[in-house]
Write an enzyme that holds these catalytic residues in place. Structure first.
Site, PDB file in Angstrom:
ATOM      1  N   PHE A  74     -24.088  20.847   5.156  1.00 53.83           N
ATOM      2  CA  PHE A  74     -24.376  21.482   3.869  1.00 53.83           C
ATOM      3  C   PHE A  74     -23.187  22.319   3.401  1.00 53.83           C
ATOM      4  CE2 PHE A  74     -26.809  24.451   1.198  1.00 53.83           C
ATOM      5  CZ  PHE A  74     -27.408  23.522   0.385  1.00 53.83           C
ATOM      6  N   HIS A  79       6.144   4.897   5.503  1.00 48.55           N
ATOM      7  CA  HIS A  79       6.858   3.692   5.946  1.00 48.55           C
ATOM      8  C   HIS A  79       7.326   3.856   7.391  1.00 48.55           C
ATOM      9  CE1 HIS A  79       6.789   2.505   1.887  1.00 48.55           C
ATOM     10  NE2 HIS A  79       8.040   2.600   1.539  1.00 48.55           N
ATOM     11  N   CYS A 112       0.824  -1.220   0.000  1.00 49.95           N
ATOM     12  CA  CYS A 112       0.000   0.000   0.000  1.00 49.95           C
ATOM     13  C   CYS A 112       0.853   1.262   0.000  1.00 49.95           C
ATOM     14  CB  CYS A 112      -0.991  -0.020   1.159  1.00 49.95           C
ATOM     15  SG  CYS A 112      -1.724   1.588   1.485  1.00 49.95           S
ATOM     16  N   CYS A 162      -1.677   1.544  -3.195  1.00 50.34           N
ATOM     17  CA  CYS A 162      -2.714   2.557  -2.901  1.00 50.34           C
ATOM     18  C   CYS A 162      -2.163   3.979  -2.782  1.00 50.34           C
ATOM     19  CB  CYS A 162      -3.478   2.271  -1.608  1.00 50.34           C
ATOM     20  SG  CYS A 162      -3.407   0.615  -0.982  1.00 50.34           S
TER      21      CYS A 162
HETATM   22  C1  KPC Z   1      -2.044   5.809   4.016  1.00 47.71           C
HETATM   23  C2  KPC Z   1      -1.738   4.712   4.896  1.00 47.71           C
HETATM   24  O1  KPC Z   1      -2.556   4.354   5.727  1.00 47.71           O
HETATM   25  C3  KPC Z   1      -0.419   4.122   4.792  1.00 47.71           C
HETATM   26  S1  KPC Z   1      -0.347   2.472   4.273  1.00 47.71           S
HETATM   27  C4  KPC Z   1      -1.195   1.549   5.498  1.00 47.71           C
HETATM   28  C5  KPC Z   1      -0.545   0.295   5.835  1.00 47.71           C
HETATM   29  S2  KPC Z   1      -1.301  -0.429   7.164  1.00 47.71           S
HETATM   30  O2  KPC Z   1      -1.552   0.562   8.228  1.00 47.71           O
HETATM   31  O3  KPC Z   1      -0.458  -1.496   7.655  1.00 47.71           O
HETATM   32  O4  KPC Z   1      -2.586  -0.992   6.720  1.00 47.71           O
END
Ligand code: KPC
Length: 520
Positions: free
Chosen positions: A498, A136, A81, A86
């Site tokens: 709103f 990270h 991710c 992501c």
């Molecule tokens: C944007 C973000 O949450 C960083 S990537 C998430 C990795 S984890 O918290 O281990 O699902």
């Protein structure tokens, strides 16, 4: 070389420097051991893979009083991710949205005229590459200092048996093994697919070392292909989608899908459906020079130095299958029961390794459910349906049934839409909300689309669809309410913030007074 970091308490910035260094010298083995040698208990579980599933599963198991160990090949936790999936895709999608606004408004208000301007892809990839160690570092810091997790980083774990994993010269034993080995990008197999300049979501952020030319070929028609392809298009490049069947079949509601695809075409995207790549040619230096594409109208050749393949992902199930003999499905996924148990006793599997949906919520939830089962709770997890989303230049969110599926399932379906069905079509100044206000006033047809689907007899919401920005957040809560039987009357009784992106509360309130519901 191994380093014991148990007594190091690095700040997030110190972690960033450590990870940066380890990523630079990735060919030299250097494992980081964060092991609580004072704890003499046997591990309840080793999580092989420290992505979202392994991290959340570990946190849950630890919170329930168990002992866990994560073994992760990368020098950070959080998995694909934050490293290549992501997080970069959201960065690129945000750039696509910003650039579409900039290009649409060009010459008006404070917007610069970007006619003919091609912006850099490489600069955005570099921004990501430089910045990704930030998330990270937070994962490592949080896991050690706040969640008190034990882990080994930057070393590949080798499965010995269902209770034993070897890593960086040490063997660890546990009552259970939880496999969270993730998935990898599916590769093209046609002639020339090995050439430089042909990227997946993984290789793009590692290997892009030149500025792509002005034509991009995107292969695939689902989420990843469209999300990256729309960004490339927004930079001002000719962008051709080569799609074997049809684009965006995953958006089942035809009206929503039509709106999305029409807006993509408006941005100049070319969509070649029913088409397949035959082969790539070499420019003489091992770099792609052109793509031969079989289309319904015959063979087409596109000259390009930049190809993106968004073909989906394959679970990394090989080691578990070979060493442990866990059963594998047709798509290489490790088969599990609702307790996340594989066919081998004491071996669980979670996350992308168990197949689709390869989404964050499933990785995290499956990790925690496996942990709960290991700790003796009775649980069952079956990821059958979920609220979903993707990005084009817009954010597209949906939940529940499409209008077509709802009409097939219920006798009478009522829809509430914005813009409504009128002879004016889309050319009206609603919906309007955060990040669509300028479109609503200056290019109304681009201000988005939304539709709520209601079963007339029960007055229950059975589906919702949204194209615009900011609805993802409400859909994750709205979906829970929908599953609990949310009616139009209850929706209309909520207090809306709103102007809000979905308009569903206010529009439901306008109709909720009717005993016999009508479309709006
Ligand atoms: C944007 C973000 O949450 C960083 S990537 C998430 C990795 S984890 O918290 O281990 O699902």
């Amino acid at each position: 070389m191994n380093t014991d970091i148990r007594n190091e308490h690095w700040s997030i910035h110190e972690w960033q420097n450590q990870i940066d260094e380890l990523l630079e010298v990735s060919d030299q083995p250097h494992a980081l051991f964060n092991i609580n040698e004072d704890d003499t208990r046997e591990y309840d579980a080793i999580f092989l893979g420290g992505g979202a599933g392994g991290r959340f599963g570990s946190a849950y198991l630890r919170a329930m009083g168990g002992r866990q160990l994560i073994i992760e090949r990368w020098p950070f936790l959080g998995g694909s991710c934050p490293h290549n999936a992501c997080v970069p895709h959201h960065l690129f999608s945000e750039c696509a949205a910003e650039l579409m606004l900039q290009r649409t408004m060009a010459g008006r208000l404070w917007f610069q005229d970007l006619t003919g301007v091609v912006t850099s892809i490489k600069d955005v990839v570099d921004v990501f590459r430089k910045g990704r160690v930030g998330p990270h570092a937070i994962m490592n810091y949080q896991s050690k200092e706040q969640l008190d997790l034990e882990y080994v980083l930057n070393a590949e774990g080798t499965i010995i048996d269902p209770h034993t994993v070897e890593v960086a010269g040490r063997r660890f034993k546990a009552k259970n093994l939880v496999l969270g080995l993730g998935a990898r990008a599916q590769m093209l197999t046609c002639p020339g697919a090995h050439l430089k300049g042909i990227f997946s979501y993984e290789s793009l952020v590692e290997d892009l070392d030149y500025e792509p030319g002005n034509t991009v070929v995107v292969i695939g028609g689902s989420k990843t292909a469209v999300e990256y392809g729309c960004f490339f298009n927004a930079t001002g490049r000719r962008t051709i989608f080569v799609v074997r069947t049809e684009l965006l079949k995953l958006i089942h509601d035809l009206e929503t899908r039509g709106f999305v695809i029409d807006r993509m075409k408006e941005q100049g995207i070319e969509i070649w459906e029913g088409s397949e790549v035959e082969h790539f040619t070499d420019n003489g230096h091992g770099h792609v020079a052109s793509v031969q594409i079989r289309t319904p109208d015959g063979i087409q050749t596109v000259h390009t130095d930049f190809v993106f393949a968004g073909l989906g992902e394959t679970p990394n199930s090989e080691m578990a299958s070979k060493v442990l003999g866990v059963k594998i499905g047709a798509k290489n996924e490790v088969l599990v029961n609702p307790q996340l148990q594989t066919s081998v006793p004491h071996v669980y599997a979670i996350g992308d390794l168990i197949g689709g949906p390869m989404e964050m919520f499933k990785a995290r939830k499956s990790g925690t459910y496996a942990a709960r089962h290991i700790m003796g709770e009775e649980i069952a997890y079956d990821p059958q349906d979920w609220p979903d989303f993707m990005h084009t230049h817009y954010e597209v969110s949906w939940m529940g049934l499409s209008e077509e599926a709802a009409r097939a399932q219920y006798e009478n379906i009522i829809t509430i839409k914005m813009p409504p069905d009128t002879p004016d079509g889309l050319d009206v100044a609603l919906p309007a909300s955060d990040r669509t206000m300028l479109y609503a006033f200056l290019e109304p047809r681009m201000s988005g689309f939304q539709k709520l689907i209601i079963d007339e007899a029960s007055r229950r919401v059975v589906g919702a669809h949204h194209v615009g920005y900011g609805a993802k957040d409400s859909f994750q809560y709205l979906y829970q309410l929908m599953k609990q039987g949310l009616t139009i009357d209850q929706l209309g009784d909520m207090d809306e913030l709103f102007l809000n992106p979905t308009h569903f509360i206010q529009l439901s309130r306008l109709r909720a007074g009717h005993r016999k519901l009508k479309n709006l």
